[in-house]
Design an enzyme around this catalytic site. Structure first.
Site, short mmCIF file in Angstrom:
data_model
loop_
_atom_site.label_atom_id
_atom_site.label_comp_id
_atom_site.label_asym_id
_atom_site.label_seq_id
_atom_site.Cartn_x
_atom_site.Cartn_y
_atom_site.Cartn_z
N HIS A 80 -41.02 -81.27 -63.77
CA HIS A 80 -41.60 -82.59 -63.60
C HIS A 80 -43.12 -82.52 -63.60
O HIS A 80 -43.69 -81.54 -63.12
CB HIS A 80 -41.13 -83.22 -62.29
CG HIS A 80 -39.67 -83.52 -62.27
ND1 HIS A 80 -38.75 -82.61 -61.85
CD2 HIS A 80 -38.98 -84.62 -62.66
CE1 HIS A 80 -37.54 -83.14 -61.96
NE2 HIS A 80 -37.66 -84.35 -62.46
N MET A 114 -42.73 -73.43 -58.98
CA MET A 114 -43.02 -72.99 -60.35
C MET A 114 -44.53 -73.01 -60.62
O MET A 114 -45.05 -72.15 -61.33
CB MET A 114 -42.29 -73.85 -61.38
CG MET A 114 -40.79 -73.68 -61.37
SD MET A 114 -40.24 -71.98 -61.68
CE MET A 114 -39.96 -71.36 -60.03
N ASP A 129 -55.54 -58.95 -69.81
CA ASP A 129 -56.27 -59.25 -71.04
C ASP A 129 -57.70 -58.70 -70.99
O ASP A 129 -58.20 -58.16 -71.98
CB ASP A 129 -56.31 -60.75 -71.29
CG ASP A 129 -57.05 -61.12 -72.55
OD1 ASP A 129 -56.77 -60.51 -73.61
OD2 ASP A 129 -57.92 -62.02 -72.49
#
Length: 169
Positions: A80, A114, A129
């Site tokens: 959501h 989440m 990275d």
């Protein structure tokens, strides 16, 4: 898994759908996630003294994690869109890894687990990275939810993680 447990994101035909939370009352909710990036001793020294060739890795990771927490509905198709009202990313250098803690808060209809987990994952990706040119063995490990509060199910803390939760929340 409990025998009587059913998946809330599957309809009667077994097709995925987005759960309707329209009728739920917004409540204050918080989730904290954690994870680690393991790297060589030389990379950890460079992180500590700010000499990684690509720049301020920890600052970039912190901003990447915050930005990621706000993008979860773009990444997870059944998530959501909620208001991320607070996001904090803590990075701590340890002997052999960088520990990442992300705490996300909202006052909305659904939780922010989440969002916290995505914040940790993307902060970890940003670290890898930026150091991969000097340490190809850098790795992400142990990303997990360590606590959540609010909503119908109340408060939950991963057993054995109470001290980490106290630092991050």
């Amino acid at each position: 898994m409990k025998k009587d447990m059913k998946f809330t994101h599957l309809n009667a035909a077994g097709s995925a759908y987005m759960v309707d939370v329209t009728e739920k009352t917004p409540t204050v909710r918080q989730a904290t996630a954690a994870g680690c990036v393991y790297a060589s001793p030389s990379v950890l020294r460079a992180l500590a003294d700010g000499t990684v060739p690509k720049g301020d890795v920890l600052a970039v990771a912190r901003i990447a994690g915050i930005a990621a927490a706000k993008r979860v509905p773009d990444l997870l198709p059944l998530a959501h869109t909620i208001g991320v009202h607070g996001a904090a990313i803590e990075l701590e250098l340890r002997d052999d890894h960088v520990e990442i803690l992300a705490t996300v808060r909202t006052a909305d209809r659904t939780g922010v687990e989440m969002e916290a987990l995505t914040a940790v994952s993307v902060a970890a990706l940003a670290i890898v990275d930026m150091v991969k040119g000097v340490d190809r063995s850098a790795r992400i490990d142990n990303c997990r939810i360590i606590a959540k509060s609010g909503g119908r199910s109340g408060t939950w803390v991963r057993p054995g993680e109470e001290d980490l939760v106290a630092r991050g929340g």
